[in-house]
Motif scaffolding. Structure first.
Motif, PDB file in Angstrom:
ATOM      1  N   GLY A 268     -50.024  28.502 -34.610  1.00  0.00           N
ATOM      2  CA  GLY A 268     -49.503  27.262 -35.177  1.00  0.00           C
ATOM      3  C   GLY A 268     -48.506  27.462 -36.302  1.00  0.00           C
ATOM      4  N   VAL A 269     -48.342  28.705 -36.766  1.00  0.00           N
ATOM      5  CA  VAL A 269     -47.511  28.958 -37.945  1.00  0.00           C
ATOM      6  C   VAL A 269     -46.037  28.659 -37.674  1.00  0.00           C
ATOM      7  N   GLY A 270     -45.516  29.107 -36.523  1.00  0.00           N
ATOM      8  CA  GLY A 270     -44.118  28.837 -36.208  1.00  0.00           C
ATOM      9  C   GLY A 270     -43.815  27.354 -36.129  1.00  0.00           C
ATOM     10  N   PRO A 271     -44.568  26.593 -35.320  1.00  0.00           N
ATOM     11  CA  PRO A 271     -44.349  25.146 -35.283  1.00  0.00           C
ATOM     12  C   PRO A 271     -44.479  24.484 -36.659  1.00  0.00           C
ATOM     13  N   PHE A 272     -45.472  24.891 -37.448  1.00  0.00           N
ATOM     14  CA  PHE A 272     -45.642  24.329 -38.788  1.00  0.00           C
ATOM     15  C   PHE A 272     -44.417  24.621 -39.650  1.00  0.00           C
ATOM     16  N   ALA A 273     -43.902  25.854 -39.562  1.00  0.00           N
ATOM     17  CA  ALA A 273     -42.731  26.226 -40.356  1.00  0.00           C
ATOM     18  C   ALA A 273     -41.539  25.346 -40.036  1.00  0.00           C
ATOM     19  N   VAL A 274     -41.344  25.023 -38.761  1.00  0.00           N
ATOM     20  CA  VAL A 274     -40.254  24.138 -38.372  1.00  0.00           C
ATOM     21  C   VAL A 274     -40.526  22.713 -38.859  1.00  0.00           C
ATOM     22  N   GLU A 275     -41.763  22.252 -38.689  1.00  0.00           N
ATOM     23  CA  GLU A 275     -42.127  20.898 -39.123  1.00  0.00           C
ATOM     24  C   GLU A 275     -41.891  20.700 -40.620  1.00  0.00           C
ATOM     25  N   ARG A 276     -42.123  21.741 -41.419  1.00  0.00           N
ATOM     26  CA  ARG A 276     -41.991  21.638 -42.875  1.00  0.00           C
ATOM     27  C   ARG A 276     -40.598  22.068 -43.370  1.00  0.00           C
ATOM     28  N   GLY A 277     -39.703  22.398 -42.451  1.00  0.00           N
ATOM     29  CA  GLY A 277     -38.354  22.748 -42.854  1.00  0.00           C
ATOM     30  C   GLY A 277     -38.201  24.154 -43.406  1.00  0.00           C
ATOM     31  N   LEU A 278     -39.178  25.037 -43.141  1.00  0.00           N
ATOM     32  CA  LEU A 278     -39.091  26.423 -43.609  1.00  0.00           C
ATOM     33  C   LEU A 278     -38.311  27.299 -42.645  1.00  0.00           C
ATOM     34  N   ALA A 279     -38.134  26.861 -41.422  1.00  0.00           N
ATOM     35  CA  ALA A 279     -37.383  27.606 -40.407  1.00  0.00           C
ATOM     36  C   ALA A 279     -36.561  26.612 -39.601  1.00  0.00           C
ATOM     37  N   ASP A 280     -35.375  27.028 -39.217  1.00  0.00           N
ATOM     38  CA  ASP A 280     -34.478  26.155 -38.450  1.00  0.00           C
ATOM     39  C   ASP A 280     -34.775  26.268 -36.961  1.00  0.00           C
ATOM     40  N   ALA A 281     -34.813  25.124 -36.308  1.00  0.00           N
ATOM     41  CA  ALA A 281     -35.024  25.091 -34.862  1.00  0.00           C
ATOM     42  C   ALA A 281     -33.689  24.985 -34.145  1.00  0.00           C
TER      43      ALA A 281
END
Length: 347
Positions: free
Chosen positions: A97-110
Motif C-alpha cells: 500500500g505504500v506506493g499508492p499512499f505516496a501518490v495519494e498524499r503527493g509524495l510521488a508523481d503518477a
C-alpha cells in the motif's frame, strides 16, 4: 489529541493497518499508536486494531532525500496483547500500500498508465520498487488481480526486491550454516528480507497442514517453538528476542496442491492465516539451498528464474526468484492493495 491525527487505513496484501505521514505523528508516537489501536487487549475493543497481528500494523512514510528513492517507509508492528510497538522487521504486505499512499498524499508523481515508486525500507535499509496502475495519473484500486487470503479481485501491485539477503541479521545465513541443531530439531536460520527459523513440521510432531487455530491451541508445540526461538535469536544476531516479533517460526512440509512447499508460520506466537511476503521469500530461499529442512520437502522447478509457489493455510504465494551462478539476485511478488478510509484517528 482532540483534533486527531490524519491517517489512511488500507489493506495491503493480506494485512491491514494505518498509513501515516511521519510529520503527522505526535512526539509520543508509540503511546499514541498503542492507544489508537486499543492495545494491550486481546480484542483491541477500544481502538482500531482487529484483535490479530495482521490487522494491528502501521506504516510511517516520508518523502525521501535519498538519490533515486521516492519515499522512506518505516513499518511498526503494534502488539495486540502487550504494550509493545516494534520496528524489528519489515512487512511486505503493508508495503503493497505504500506506493499508492505516496501518490495519494503527493509524495510521488503518477503518470498516465502505470507508476513505479521506489521505496526505502527503513527497518532494514533495503530498497523495493512498487509498480501499480494509475490511469489518468490517479491510483486505481480496481482490477482483476487475485491473491490467496483476500476475497475478490483488485488492481495488481508488483513488488521487486534486490539485496535483501541479511537485511536484518547481517547475512543470508547468519550462523554460516545451512543447518543448525536447536533443541534436537534441525533448523535453517535464514534472512532474505525476514528473519526466519525454518524447520520440518514432522520434526515437531505435526503433519504441517493443520488449521492455524488447532496449532495455536497446541500448548506443547508453542512451548517448543518458543524455546527454539529464544536460542535462535542470539544465533541470528538478534539478541534477546523475548519482546521482538522476529524471528518468525516457519514449519515446512511437502506441498499438498502442486506447489513448491507447504508452510505454517508462527509470527511469532500466533499462527499466520497466510504467510508474510518477505517470510515467503525467506522460506523459498531456504528451499534453494543445497541442504536443509526446506530442501528435503520441496518440489523445485527448473531454470534460472524459479516460480516458487509457497503454500499456506489460505492458498499460496508465488515468489519469483532470479538466480545467477546459484545465488539469488532478485525476488519479486504480486500483491494487491485497497484504500479503506481516509480521515483522522484519535489516541
Amino acid at each position: 489529541m482532540s483534533d486527531g491525527v490524519r491517517v489512511m487505513w488500507m489493506r495491503g496484501g493480506t494485512s491491514k493497518g494505518g498509513y501515516f505521514l511521519a510529520d503527522d505523528l505526535p512526539s509520543d508516537r508509540d503511546a499514541f499508536l498503542l492507544s489508537a489501536m486499543g492495545s494491550p487487549d486481546p480484542r483491541q475493543i477500544d481502538g482500531m486494531g482487529g484483535g490479530d497481528p495482521l490487522t494491528s500494523k502501521i506504516a510511517v512514510i516520508r518523502r525521501s532525500n535519498r538519490a533515486g528513492i521516492d519515499v522512506d517507509y518505516l513499518f511498526l508492528q503494534v502488539f495486540v496483547d502487550q504494550p509493545v510497538v516494534s520496528d524489528g522487521q519489515n512487512c511486505g504486505n503493508i508495503l503493497a500500500g505504500v506506493g499508492p499512499f505516496a501518490v495519494e498524499r503527493g509524495l510521488a508523481d503518477a503518470v498516465d498508465g502505470e507508476t513505479e515508486v521506489a521505496i526505502y525500507m527503513e527497518n532494514t535499509g533495503q530498497t523495493a520498487r512498487a509498480t501499480f496502475p494509475t490511469p489518468g495519473g490517479r491510483v486505481s484500486y480496481s482490477g482483476e488481480a487475485r491473491i490467496d487470503g483476500v476475497p475478490g479481485t483488485a488492481a495488481p501491485v508488483a513488488l521487486a526486491f534486490e539485496d535483501t539477503a541479511g537485511s536484518t541479521c547481517g547475512a543470508l545465513l547468519p550462523t554460516g550454516n545451512r543447518v543448525d541443531q536447536i533443541e534436537g530439531v534441525a533448523c535453517t536460520l535464514i534472512d532474505n528480507g525476514m528473519p526466519c527459523v525454518v524447520m520440518r513440521a514432522d520434526a515437531l510432531g505435526i503433519k504441517g497442514d493443520e488449521d492455524p487455530a488447532d496449532l495455536e491451541a497446541n500448548a506443547d508445540l508453542r512451548e517448543k517453538l518458543e524455546a527454539i526461538r529464544a536460542i535462535a535469536g542470539p544465533m541470528m544476531n538478534l539478541g534477546d528476542i523475548s519482546e521482538k516479533s522476529v524471528p518468525k517460526m516457519t514449519l515446512v512440509s511437502p506441498p499438498r496442491s502442486g506447489g513448491t512447499l507447504s508452510t505454517r508460520t508462527f509470527i511469532p506466537h500466533r499462527c499466520h492465516k497466510a504467510i508474510g511476503v518477505l517470510g515467503a521469500v525467506s522460506a523459498g530461499s531456504a528451499a534453494l539451498l543445497s541442504e536443509g529442512p526446506a530442501v528435503e520437502v520441496a518440489n523445485l522447478p527448473e531454470g534460472e528464474e524459479k516460480h516458487l509457489r509457497i503454500e499456506h493455510p489460505t492458498g499460496e504465494t508465488t515468489v519469483v526468484a532470479t538466480l545467477r551462478e546459484g545465488a539469488i539476485v532478485r525476488t519479486g511478488i504480486l500483491r494487491t492493495a485497497r484504500k479503506l478510509m481516509d480521515g483522522h484517528i484519535f489516541g
